[in-house]
Design an enzyme around this catalytic site. Structure first.
Site, PDB file in Angstrom:
ATOM      1  N   CYS A   1      23.740  17.460   6.286  1.00 27.51           N
ATOM      2  CA  CYS A   1      22.517  18.079   6.547  1.00 27.51           C
ATOM      3  C   CYS A   1      21.853  19.122   5.891  1.00 27.51           C
ATOM      4  O   CYS A   1      20.805  19.649   5.803  1.00 27.51           O
ATOM      5  CB  CYS A   1      22.124  18.374   8.286  1.00 27.51           C
ATOM      6  SG  CYS A   1      23.476  19.497   8.699  1.00 27.51           S
TER       7      CYS A   1
ATOM      8  N   LYS B   1      30.612  14.634  23.925  1.00 23.87           N
ATOM      9  CA  LYS B   1      30.344  13.199  23.470  1.00 23.87           C
ATOM     10  C   LYS B   1      29.945  13.161  22.063  1.00 23.87           C
ATOM     11  O   LYS B   1      29.217  13.422  21.379  1.00 23.87           O
ATOM     12  CB  LYS B   1      29.165  12.570  24.015  1.00 23.87           C
ATOM     13  CG  LYS B   1      28.996  11.074  23.997  1.00 23.87           C
ATOM     14  CD  LYS B   1      27.628  10.520  23.830  1.00 23.87           C
ATOM     15  CE  LYS B   1      27.040  10.340  22.872  1.00 23.87           C
ATOM     16  NZ  LYS B   1      27.533   9.351  21.577  1.00 23.87           N
TER      17      LYS B   1
ATOM     18  N   GLU C   1      20.953  21.973  16.506  1.00 20.13           N
ATOM     19  CA  GLU C   1      21.044  21.839  15.010  1.00 20.13           C
ATOM     20  C   GLU C   1      20.642  20.663  14.389  1.00 20.13           C
ATOM     21  O   GLU C   1      21.172  19.565  14.821  1.00 20.13           O
ATOM     22  CB  GLU C   1      22.626  22.229  14.867  1.00 20.13           C
ATOM     23  CG  GLU C   1      22.717  22.662  13.249  1.00 20.13           C
ATOM     24  CD  GLU C   1      22.898  21.686  12.127  1.00 20.13           C
ATOM     25  OE1 GLU C   1      22.016  21.054  11.675  1.00 20.13           O
ATOM     26  OE2 GLU C   1      24.221  21.343  12.063  1.00 20.13           O
TER      27      GLU C   1
ATOM     28  N   GLU D   1      14.308  12.893   5.453  1.00 22.70           N
ATOM     29  CA  GLU D   1      16.066  12.969   5.335  1.00 22.70           C
ATOM     30  C   GLU D   1      16.641  11.628   5.185  1.00 22.70           C
ATOM     31  O   GLU D   1      16.607  10.893   5.876  1.00 22.70           O
ATOM     32  CB  GLU D   1      16.275  13.591   6.555  1.00 22.70           C
ATOM     33  CG  GLU D   1      18.154  13.973   6.563  1.00 22.70           C
ATOM     34  CD  GLU D   1      18.545  14.865   7.697  1.00 22.70           C
ATOM     35  OE1 GLU D   1      19.637  15.571   7.383  1.00 22.70           O
ATOM     36  OE2 GLU D   1      18.130  14.894   8.725  1.00 22.70           O
TER      37      GLU D   1
END
Length: 507
Positions: free
Chosen positions: A296, A184, A262, A395
């Site tokens: 990331c 997906k 991850e 983040e």
């Protein structure tokens, strides 16, 4: 290299790829792929619902025995054909990737597409080297061998920042190891994942080995993770969503699903006082702004030893002001828009809140003029932020770099590790002992020395701590997508073994 095509025509049959065919979704929800450079719709389509997920998982389950039973050479040959077909589509893949993500053409052409094609070629070769430990008589009376076997149907959920690369990272090691997969992709950026899967069929990979469902995380994503026939879940995305994925995978009738996560990152960029400051400044700007900072592993926290701190800040600010924002397909564009206006506003919110406790040296705004309709945000450098502040700890996922000074090497290394994350980091110095110490002591899945960002197919990618666990790319990724079986064969023919006396009888 970019080769334009009519997106509506290409995906007229739908945006689900199940059992080798493109079909429409069955959910009542309609989704729209939007060009973030202009805000204009690119493609409207029906989303995948639970029924589509079930159909895709059934297709993967039905294809599993044949694909898992193929020889390594057969799987390798099929994947080499897949790589060749993708090379033919490279221009169209670059166009679709820039269109749906807003990436500058040069990033799609020179980084995303070539890197993904290299991944296919790597795993086509690696499929022939999927071996266990050689046979040996460890007990003296038995021959032991280790088999690596496929896990089964893999359910993967991928993010929007690198749609083509994430499709490759998820799909390739799984199918090279003999698994089948349902992926997906993000509903924001499904186009290249669908093209990737279609190319697999065109290359002769059997129907059902690679399937794509395009829907929301709450509907299609959760249905995929919870499906009882999915044996393993692989997810790349935020740490918060990763926790939710883990909760779903650990519940239900099959509560022992393999997990590969991850997750987020907040990469430190550690500059010692003997570093080449010009090189470090160039590395920081490139490392912070790649993919508009939507990476990331992007450089997000620059720690610079105090004697060189102001020199570094000035150099980075000067370089950031030279970066050219522009339309993704325009000549000379360095930086495109963020993936959506909503995400642009999220990034801007971080910066606006930081103004209350830090200094915005450059950037910190959305451009006007001819770029006003797009989801653009200027390259931003922030200083004077406390170590425990939001801009340093959380983040942002945008073109924003925070710079902080440090005094001793011990302090710099401690600051580098002072977030929950541990995905990537870099250290800059001419002293091999300093860089060696940084490589040993920084708790991150990748530590670059005098560079930041490059990745290669042969080496693993994955994090420590809140950045998740497991590896993408490289032969190490087979650890995620295979299960280990010990086969122990008695080789003496004796009826009564010495160990039997511990259960009955005497020696």
């Amino acid at each position: 290299m970019v080769q334009r095509f009519d997106v509506s025509e290409r995906f007229a049959a739908g945006t689900q790829y199940i059992a080798g065919k493109t079909v429409p979704g069955t959910s009542d929800l309609r989704l729209t792929v939007v060009d973030p450079a202009t805000g204009a719709p690119v493609l409207g389509h029906r989303a995948a619902g639970a029924a589509d997920v079930d159909a895709a998982v059934r297709a993967a389950r039905d294809a599993l025995p044949h694909w898992a039973g193929a020889t390594p050479g057969e799987r390798s040959d099929a994947m080499h054909r897949w790589a060749a077909r993708l090379r033919e589509l490279a221009g169209e893949l670059a166009y679709a990737e820039s269109l749906q993500c807003g990436k500058p053409r040069k990033l799609s052409e020179e980084f995303d597409v070539p890197g993904s094609l290299d991944n296919v070629s790597f795993f086509a070769g690696a499929a022939r080297h999927l071996s266990g430990v050689a046979a040996a008589e460890y007990s003296g009376e038995h021959t032991s061998a280790v088999r690596r076997e496929p896990i089964g149907v893999i359910g993967s959920v991928a993010p929007w920042n690198y749609p083509l690369q994430m499709a490759a990272w998820k799909v390739l090691p799984a199918v090279a190891a003999g698994n089948t997969i349902v992926l997906k992709p993000s509903e924001l950026t499904p186009l290249t994942s669908l093209m990737f899967a279609s190319a697999a069929t065109e290359a002769g990979i059997p129907d059902g080995v690679v399937n794509i469902v395009t829907g929301t995380g709450g509907e299609a994503g959760e249905a995929l993770v919870a499906h009882p026939d999915v044996a393993m879940v692989s997810f790349t995305g935020s740490t918060a969503v990763g926790r939710r994925i883990g909760e779903i995978a650990a519940s239900g009738p099959r509560a022992a699903k393999r997990l590969h996560l991850e997750l987020g990152g907040k990469a430190p960029f550690l500059v010692f006082d003997d570093a080449d400051i010009e090189a470090a400044a160039h590395g920081a700007v490139a490392g912070a702004l790649i993919n508009s900072g939507q990476d990331c592993t992007a450089a997000t926290r620059a720690y610079v030893q105090r004697p060189r701190y102001q020199e570094f800040v000035t150099a980075v600010a000067d370089l950031m002001r030279t970066v050219r924002l522009g339309a993704p397909f325009a000549d000379g564009t360095d930086l495109g828009p963020l993936v959506s206006h909503a995400h642009r506003d999220r990034v801007a919110g971080f910066v606006e809140r930081a103004r209350g406790y830090a200094r915005v040296v450059t950037g910190g705004e959305a451009p006007g003029g001819e770029l006003a309709d797009g989801a653009y945000y200027r390259p931003t450098l922030i200083t004077d932020a406390p170590q425990d502040s939001e801009i340093v700890q959380q983040e942002v996922f945008g073109p924003v770099l925070a710079a902080l000074p440090f005094d001793t090497d011990d302090e710099g290394l401690a600051l580098a590790d002072d977030t929950p994350y541990g995905l990537a980091a870099s250290a800059w110095s001419r002293d091999v002992f300093r860089t060696g110490r940084a490589a040993r002591e920084i708790r991150a899945g990748c530590v670059w020395i005098n560079d930041h960002i490059p990745i290669i197919s042969e080496m693993p990618h994955g994090g420590y701590r809140a950045s998740g666990y497991g590896k993408d790319m490289s032969a190490y990724s087979f650890e995620e997508y295979t299960q280990i079986k010990h086969v122990m064969t008695e080789n003496t023919g004796a009826v009564r073994k010495d160990w039997h006396r511990t259960v009955f009888g005497d020696r």
